[in-house]
Design a protein around this motif. Structure first.
Motif, short mmCIF file in Angstrom:
data_model
loop_
_atom_site.label_atom_id
_atom_site.label_comp_id
_atom_site.label_asym_id
_atom_site.label_seq_id
_atom_site.Cartn_x
_atom_site.Cartn_y
_atom_site.Cartn_z
N ARG A 37 2.54 -17.22 -0.31
CA ARG A 37 3.29 -16.90 -1.53
C ARG A 37 4.10 -15.63 -1.30
NH1 ARG A 37 2.02 -19.67 -6.01
NH2 ARG A 37 0.15 -21.00 -5.91
N SER A 39 5.09 -11.96 -2.88
CA SER A 39 4.74 -10.95 -3.87
C SER A 39 6.00 -10.33 -4.48
CB SER A 39 3.88 -9.86 -3.23
OG SER A 39 4.64 -9.16 -2.24
N ARG A 40 5.82 -9.52 -5.48
CA ARG A 40 6.96 -8.90 -6.16
C ARG A 40 7.75 -7.98 -5.24
NH1 ARG A 40 7.38 -4.30 -9.43
NH2 ARG A 40 5.13 -4.03 -9.52
N ASN A 49 -4.06 -19.15 -5.13
CA ASN A 49 -3.83 -19.33 -6.57
C ASN A 49 -2.49 -18.73 -7.01
OD1 ASN A 49 -6.29 -20.59 -6.73
ND2 ASN A 49 -7.37 -18.80 -7.54
N ARG A 50 -1.88 -19.35 -7.99
CA ARG A 50 -0.61 -18.86 -8.53
C ARG A 50 -0.81 -17.58 -9.33
NH1 ARG A 50 0.16 -22.79 -11.37
NH2 ARG A 50 -0.13 -21.99 -13.48
N VAL A 51 -1.99 -17.46 -9.95
CA VAL A 51 -2.29 -16.33 -10.82
C VAL A 51 -3.49 -15.57 -10.27
CG1 VAL A 51 -2.96 -15.66 -13.17
CG2 VAL A 51 -1.35 -17.55 -12.82
N VAL A 56 -2.32 -12.05 -14.04
CA VAL A 56 -0.90 -11.83 -13.72
C VAL A 56 -0.51 -12.73 -12.55
CG1 VAL A 56 0.84 -10.12 -13.06
CG2 VAL A 56 -1.08 -9.45 -14.53
N ALA A 57 0.66 -13.33 -12.62
CA ALA A 57 1.14 -14.17 -11.53
C ALA A 57 1.30 -13.35 -10.26
CB ALA A 57 2.47 -14.82 -11.91
N VAL A 58 0.96 -13.95 -9.13
CA VAL A 58 1.11 -13.26 -7.84
C VAL A 58 2.56 -12.81 -7.65
CG1 VAL A 58 1.01 -13.58 -5.34
CG2 VAL A 58 -0.82 -14.49 -6.79
N ALA A 59 3.51 -13.61 -8.10
CA ALA A 59 4.92 -13.28 -7.96
C ALA A 59 5.31 -12.03 -8.73
CB ALA A 59 5.79 -14.44 -8.42
N ASP A 60 4.48 -11.63 -9.69
CA ASP A 60 4.77 -10.45 -10.50
C ASP A 60 3.96 -9.23 -10.08
OD1 ASP A 60 6.61 -11.84 -12.09
OD2 ASP A 60 5.03 -12.57 -13.42
#
Length: 228
Positions: A37, A39-40, A49-51, A56-60
């Protein structure tokens, strides 16, 4: 048949960690399946996991924030590839946002590592197969109505000749059709000894598993390696 550890060997360790990867290779697994994934702060983190556990979402989250949320060190993709250079790596690309960075990273390793890139996002797999000189594959959790329709998209990408199937949708006819049109078959999601034995009897090319007790591994430590 290739035997890959699903997110490393994590019976007593956090999954997708350097310790879990090392434990799997020490047990005799040929390789590792792991999840990528973004990261921000634009790090390619190995996390399923996505979250995160904090909701909090991993992307955030930044890489540091993700590690704080889970309470352990989350590896980066290049860190794992550097540490375990002899492993066969199945890299599952979880999100399109990580596509460009993953391609850029894997270009540095594509001639020195054994790599299989897969995703449920078949558009992402196609793009990666076009850019990279590594094997790529379509992940599928649903049995296609017509296998030829799934394979058609891959015809112009010679490195895209792998299907990774959920155990739930397996049958001998599906695997035979895939082999006939030139595709290799991998399976994930087998949980019992009988299910693993069925995979072997069906002649699949690889099994991605959490259960070393149900597969035939080389003697302990034969394929292990210390971190560089």
């Amino acid at each position: 048949m290739h035997i890959l550890a699903h997110r490393g060997y994590h019976a007593a360790l956090p999954e997708n960690t350097m310790d879990a990867f090392e434990a799997a290779l020490t047990l005799g697994f040929e390789g590792i399946e792991t999840d990528v994934r973004l990261s921000r702060d634009a790090e390619l983190v190995l996390f399923h996991n996505r979250v995160a556990p904090n909701g909090v979402a991993v992307a955030d989250l930044t890489h540091a924030e993700l590690q704080q949320a889970v309470g352990y060190a989350v590896p980066r993709l290049d860190e794992a590839l550097d540490a375990f250079s002899c492993a066969f790596w199945n890299i599952e690309l979880k999100v399109p946002a990580a596509q460009a960075a993953t391609i850029a990273t894997l270009k540095r390793y594509q001639h020195s590592r054994r790599l299989l890139l897969t995703s449920f996002r078949h558009d992402v797999v196609l793009a990666c197969a076009h850019e990279l000189s590594i094997d790529c594959g379509f992940l599928s959790a649903h049995r296609p109505a017509a296998l030829n329709s799934l394979a058609h998209a891959a015809l112009h990408e010679p490195r895209l000749r792998t299907f990774v199937w959920d155990y739930e949708i397996l049958d001998s006819g599906l695997l035979e059709m895939a082999n006939t049109i030139g595709f290799r078959n991998y399976v994930y999601g087998a949980h019992t000894q009988a299910e693993h034995e069925l995979c072997a009897s069906l002649g699949v090319h690889g099994v991605i598993t959490d259960h070393p007790e149900f597969v035939k591994l080389p003697q302990r430590g034969l394929h292990s390696q210390t971190r560089h």
